[in-house]
Design a protein around this motif. Structure first.
Motif, PDB file in Angstrom:
ATOM      1  N   PHE A   1       1.026  -1.028   0.067  1.00 11.63           N
ATOM      2  CA  PHE A   1      -0.019  -0.007   0.108  1.00 11.63           C
ATOM      3  C   PHE A   1       0.899   1.411   0.069  1.00 11.63           C
ATOM      4  O   PHE A   1       2.122   1.348   0.415  1.00 11.63           O
ATOM      5  N   THR A   2       0.375   2.451  -0.616  1.00 11.68           N
ATOM      6  CA  THR A   2       1.064   3.586  -0.466  1.00 11.68           C
ATOM      7  C   THR A   2       0.081   4.419   0.402  1.00 11.68           C
ATOM      8  O   THR A   2      -1.029   4.581   0.166  1.00 11.68           O
ATOM      9  N   ALA A   3       0.679   5.168   1.174  1.00  6.90           N
ATOM     10  CA  ALA A   3      -0.048   6.093   2.125  1.00  6.90           C
ATOM     11  C   ALA A   3       0.914   7.686   2.486  1.00  6.90           C
ATOM     12  O   ALA A   3       2.036   7.633   2.101  1.00  6.90           O
ATOM     13  N   SER A   4       0.015   8.377   2.473  1.00  6.78           N
ATOM     14  CA  SER A   4       0.462   9.790   2.851  1.00  6.78           C
ATOM     15  C   SER A   4      -0.163  10.527   3.793  1.00  6.78           C
ATOM     16  O   SER A   4      -1.413   9.974   4.102  1.00  6.78           O
ATOM     17  N   GLY A   5       0.166  11.652   4.357  1.00  6.20           N
ATOM     18  CA  GLY A   5      -0.671  12.507   5.153  1.00  6.20           C
ATOM     19  C   GLY A   5      -0.062  12.544   6.815  1.00  6.20           C
ATOM     20  O   GLY A   5       1.002  11.912   6.958  1.00  6.20           O
ATOM     21  N   LYS A   6      -0.878  13.036   7.526  1.00  4.53           N
ATOM     22  CA  LYS A   6      -0.214  12.979   9.032  1.00  4.53           C
ATOM     23  C   LYS A   6      -1.462  12.727   9.911  1.00  4.53           C
ATOM     24  O   LYS A   6      -2.534  12.723   9.502  1.00  4.53           O
ATOM     25  N   ALA A   7      -1.075  12.125  11.009  1.00  2.00           N
ATOM     26  CA  ALA A   7      -1.931  11.871  12.176  1.00  2.00           C
ATOM     27  C   ALA A   7      -1.260  12.370  13.422  1.00  2.00           C
ATOM     28  O   ALA A   7      -0.523  11.859  14.125  1.00  2.00           O
ATOM     29  N   ILE A   8      -1.802  13.552  13.663  1.00  2.00           N
ATOM     30  CA  ILE A   8      -1.109  14.525  14.790  1.00  2.00           C
ATOM     31  C   ILE A   8      -1.834  14.211  16.176  1.00  2.00           C
ATOM     32  O   ILE A   8      -2.993  14.432  16.238  1.00  2.00           O
ATOM     33  N   LEU A   9      -1.030  13.627  17.023  1.00  2.29           N
ATOM     34  CA  LEU A   9      -1.497  13.499  18.337  1.00  2.29           C
ATOM     35  C   LEU A   9      -0.328  13.972  19.528  1.00  2.29           C
ATOM     36  O   LEU A   9       0.472  13.531  19.430  1.00  2.29           O
TER      37      LEU A   9
END
Length: 214
Positions: free
Chosen positions: A60-68
């Motif tokens: 799979f190819t993924a991008s973006g952010k998950a800010i915690l």
């Protein structure tokens, strides 16, 4: 017990497989609340969980952010993310006692056998399972096993909780009880949570819902 770090911000999170876009999501999950994601099989729900937990298949190819807590989870090693998961099955280790299942999940920084046992016993008591520390998981009812699974997840001190249809295998009479227990703990501990479910009854009354892949 550690509290949550605050809101989770999913910023332009996109997952593709061999050039086909599966999921494209922007969302905010407030601390102590549950965001429900619904969609057909193959719409990227499980892939999103795998991405956040750190075990997304490299095909799979993924991008973006998950800010915690001011940090991008996706930039951290899986063991540094503090992600707790609950699945359809309790997935308790059958060769370990209930108590050993729980102490196994407690972070290593909580040192001392006495302290770790006390943490596990206190959690069991708080979830209505006092006296089960030495029992085999094989002797538990479905509802008891679900609560032990929740106890183990909470003792790992998660900063984010991923709920992958955790109520679907429970008897109809048990589902409301376990569902409310999980949501209560999420709210009390101020943990942001993501829920995948096909059952509208499992969605929190005041929770947000995102439909994907429709």
């Amino acid at each position: 017990m550690a509290a949550g770090d605050g809101n989770l911000e999913l910023e332009a999170v996109r997952i593709s497989l061999r050039g086909r876009l599966l999921l494209d999501i922007d969302a905010a999950i407030e601390a102590g609340s549950v965001l429900t994601i619904r969609g057909p099989s193959g719409s990227g729900k499980s892939s999103l969980f795998a991405l956040l937990a750190g075990f997304l298949d490299p095909s799979f190819t993924a991008s973006g952010k998950a800010i915690l807590g001011g940090r991008d989870l996706l930039a951290l090693a899986p063991e540094k993310r503090g992600v707790g998961l609950m699945f359809q099955d309790a997935l308790l280790f059958p060769h370990m006692s209930v108590g050993r299942n729980l102490t196994f999940a407690i972070p290593a920084v909580r040192r001392g056998r006495g302290l770790r046992k006390a943490m596990a016993e206190n959690m069991l008591e708080g979830l209505g399972l006092a006296g089960t520390f030495d029992r085999s998981p094989m002797t538990l009812s479905g509802g008891q096993a679900a609560r032990v699974s929740l106890a183990r997840t909470l003792l790992s001190e998660p900063r984010l909780l991923l709920l992958d249809e955790p109520f679907s295998r429970l008897d109809a009479a048990l589902r409301p009880e376990i569902r409310e227990l999980v949501f209560r703990e999420v709210a009390t501990r101020r943990i942001p949570a993501l829920l995948v479910t096909h059952d509208a009854h499992d969605i929190p009354k005041y929770g947000k819902v995102i439909e994907i892949g429709g």
